[in-house]
Design a protein around this motif. Structure first.
Motif, PDB file in Angstrom:
ATOM      1  N   GLU A 132       0.792  -1.241   0.000  1.00 38.51           N
ATOM      2  CA  GLU A 132       0.000   0.000   0.000  1.00 38.51           C
ATOM      3  C   GLU A 132       0.818   1.282   0.000  1.00 38.51           C
ATOM      4  O   GLU A 132       0.258   2.356   0.148  1.00 38.51           O
ATOM      5  N   SER A 133       2.145   1.194  -0.151  1.00 37.87           N
ATOM      6  CA  SER A 133       2.905   2.438  -0.074  1.00 37.87           C
ATOM      7  C   SER A 133       4.096   2.528  -1.019  1.00 37.87           C
ATOM      8  O   SER A 133       4.525   3.620  -1.352  1.00 37.87           O
ATOM      9  N   THR A 134       4.631   1.411  -1.471  1.00 37.92           N
ATOM     10  CA  THR A 134       5.866   1.432  -2.247  1.00 37.92           C
ATOM     11  C   THR A 134       5.592   1.148  -3.717  1.00 37.92           C
ATOM     12  O   THR A 134       5.102   0.071  -4.058  1.00 37.92           O
ATOM     13  N   VAL A 135       5.903   2.119  -4.569  1.00 41.79           N
ATOM     14  CA  VAL A 135       5.806   1.891  -6.009  1.00 41.79           C
ATOM     15  C   VAL A 135       7.041   1.093  -6.408  1.00 41.79           C
ATOM     16  O   VAL A 135       8.172   1.555  -6.243  1.00 41.79           O
ATOM     17  N   THR A 136       6.814  -0.109  -6.904  1.00 42.86           N
ATOM     18  CA  THR A 136       7.938  -0.976  -7.281  1.00 42.86           C
ATOM     19  C   THR A 136       8.278  -0.877  -8.761  1.00 42.86           C
ATOM     20  O   THR A 136       9.281  -1.415  -9.197  1.00 42.86           O
ATOM     21  N   GLY A 137       7.420  -0.227  -9.532  1.00 41.88           N
ATOM     22  CA  GLY A 137       7.664  -0.077 -10.955  1.00 41.88           C
ATOM     23  C   GLY A 137       6.377   0.208 -11.687  1.00 41.88           C
ATOM     24  O   GLY A 137       5.339   0.495 -11.078  1.00 41.88           O
ATOM     25  N   HIS A 138       6.461   0.124 -13.008  1.00 43.41           N
ATOM     26  CA  HIS A 138       5.319   0.437 -13.870  1.00 43.41           C
ATOM     27  C   HIS A 138       5.115  -0.673 -14.887  1.00 43.41           C
ATOM     28  O   HIS A 138       6.050  -1.375 -15.241  1.00 43.41           O
ATOM     29  N   PHE A 139       3.877  -0.790 -15.341  1.00 45.84           N
ATOM     30  CA  PHE A 139       3.539  -1.837 -16.297  1.00 45.84           C
ATOM     31  C   PHE A 139       2.810  -1.246 -17.489  1.00 45.84           C
ATOM     32  O   PHE A 139       2.137  -0.219 -17.385  1.00 45.84           O
ATOM     33  N   LEU A 140       2.971  -1.904 -18.616  1.00 50.27           N
ATOM     34  CA  LEU A 140       2.237  -1.595 -19.829  1.00 50.27           C
ATOM     35  C   LEU A 140       1.681  -2.915 -20.326  1.00 50.27           C
ATOM     36  O   LEU A 140       2.434  -3.844 -20.624  1.00 50.27           O
ATOM     37  N   ALA A 141       0.352  -3.010 -20.357  1.00 52.07           N
ATOM     38  CA  ALA A 141      -0.307  -4.269 -20.705  1.00 52.07           C
ATOM     39  C   ALA A 141      -1.213  -4.068 -21.915  1.00 52.07           C
ATOM     40  O   ALA A 141      -1.782  -2.999 -22.113  1.00 52.07           O
ATOM     41  N   ASP A 177       8.585  -2.681 -15.641  1.00 51.97           N
ATOM     42  CA  ASP A 177       9.905  -2.075 -15.507  1.00 51.97           C
ATOM     43  C   ASP A 177      10.006  -1.423 -14.129  1.00 51.97           C
ATOM     44  O   ASP A 177       9.172  -0.589 -13.783  1.00 51.97           O
ATOM     45  N   PRO A 178      11.005  -1.788 -13.346  1.00 51.31           N
ATOM     46  CA  PRO A 178      11.136  -1.227 -12.011  1.00 51.31           C
ATOM     47  C   PRO A 178      11.754   0.169 -11.974  1.00 51.31           C
ATOM     48  O   PRO A 178      11.789   0.793 -10.907  1.00 51.31           O
ATOM     49  N   GLU A 179      12.195   0.679 -13.115  1.00 50.26           N
ATOM     50  CA  GLU A 179      12.914   1.961 -13.108  1.00 50.26           C
ATOM     51  C   GLU A 179      12.169   3.091 -13.803  1.00 50.26           C
ATOM     52  O   GLU A 179      12.041   4.173 -13.234  1.00 50.26           O
ATOM     53  N   LEU A 180      11.725   2.883 -15.005  1.00 55.24           N
ATOM     54  CA  LEU A 180      11.138   3.968 -15.796  1.00 55.24           C
ATOM     55  C   LEU A 180       9.656   4.124 -15.514  1.00 55.24           C
ATOM     56  O   LEU A 180       8.897   3.164 -15.587  1.00 55.24           O
ATOM     57  N   GLY A 181       9.250   5.328 -15.178  1.00 53.51           N
ATOM     58  CA  GLY A 181       7.840   5.679 -15.058  1.00 53.51           C
ATOM     59  C   GLY A 181       7.545   6.798 -16.010  1.00 53.51           C
ATOM     60  O   GLY A 181       8.253   7.806 -16.039  1.00 53.51           O
ATOM     61  N   LEU A 182       6.514   6.652 -16.819  1.00 50.23           N
ATOM     62  CA  LEU A 182       6.193   7.666 -17.823  1.00 50.23           C
ATOM     63  C   LEU A 182       5.316   8.786 -17.278  1.00 50.23           C
ATOM     64  O   LEU A 182       5.254   9.866 -17.858  1.00 50.23           O
ATOM     65  N   LEU A 183       4.642   8.520 -16.148  1.00 49.03           N
ATOM     66  CA  LEU A 183       3.751   9.502 -15.533  1.00 49.03           C
ATOM     67  C   LEU A 183       4.102   9.635 -14.060  1.00 49.03           C
ATOM     68  O   LEU A 183       4.605   8.690 -13.447  1.00 49.03           O
ATOM     69  N   PRO A 184       3.802  10.794 -13.462  1.00 51.04           N
ATOM     70  CA  PRO A 184       4.032  10.898 -12.013  1.00 51.04           C
ATOM     71  C   PRO A 184       3.072   9.968 -11.263  1.00 51.04           C
ATOM     72  O   PRO A 184       1.938   9.764 -11.688  1.00 51.04           O
ATOM     73  N   ASP A 185       3.562   9.401 -10.173  1.00 49.32           N
ATOM     74  CA  ASP A 185       2.708   8.537  -9.353  1.00 49.32           C
ATOM     75  C   ASP A 185       1.784   9.406  -8.510  1.00 49.32           C
ATOM     76  O   ASP A 185       2.185  10.427  -7.978  1.00 49.32           O
TER      77      ASP A 185
END
Length: 120
Positions: free
Chosen positions: A84-93, A111-119
């Motif tokens: 509920e608190s840690t963003v571990t990465g982003h997905f594209l499905a 991908d655990p590193e690149l995020g295209l949008l702010p969380d």
């Protein structure tokens, strides 16, 4: 609430309701889950169940940030949040939706590193 099948699939998976999630998936679904350093490929609903069941006890949630439906293809981009608190990465499905309304093909990259949008 979104009407996209893929978003409903993620909501059921995140709730731990694999039966509801897999009811949205065709019995002969083809899938590719692309993770850093590994790809999990499979055919069939039970292959997805095995993958989901094998992920461990981490409290994980998919947070869709964008979604699109173009004909019989659905796309979702978002963050993966653990505990509920840690963003571990982003997905594209992406999902191919069959004539029966079920997910016939499923491909996701994490991908655990690149995020295209702010969380949020």
């Amino acid at each position: 609430m979104s009407s996209a099948t893929l978003v409903r699939y993620y909501a059921a998976v995140d709730a731990g309701d694999f039966d509801t999630a897999l009811a949205l998936v065709a019995p002969d679904v083809r899938s590719a889950i692309l993770l850093p350093g590994a790809a999990v490929r499979g055919e069939g609903r039970e292959g997805l169940r095995d993958y989901l069941s094998g992920r461990g006890d981490v409290v994980r949630r998919h947070v869709p940030q964008r979604e699109s439906v173009v004909g019989d293809l659905e796309f979702v981009y978002g963050a993966v949040v653990e505990d509920e608190s840690t963003v571990t990465g982003h997905f594209l499905a992406a999902a191919k939706i069959g004539p029966d309304g079920l997910i016939a093909g499923y491909q996701v990259a994490f991908d655990p590193e690149l995020g295209l949008l702010p969380d949020a």
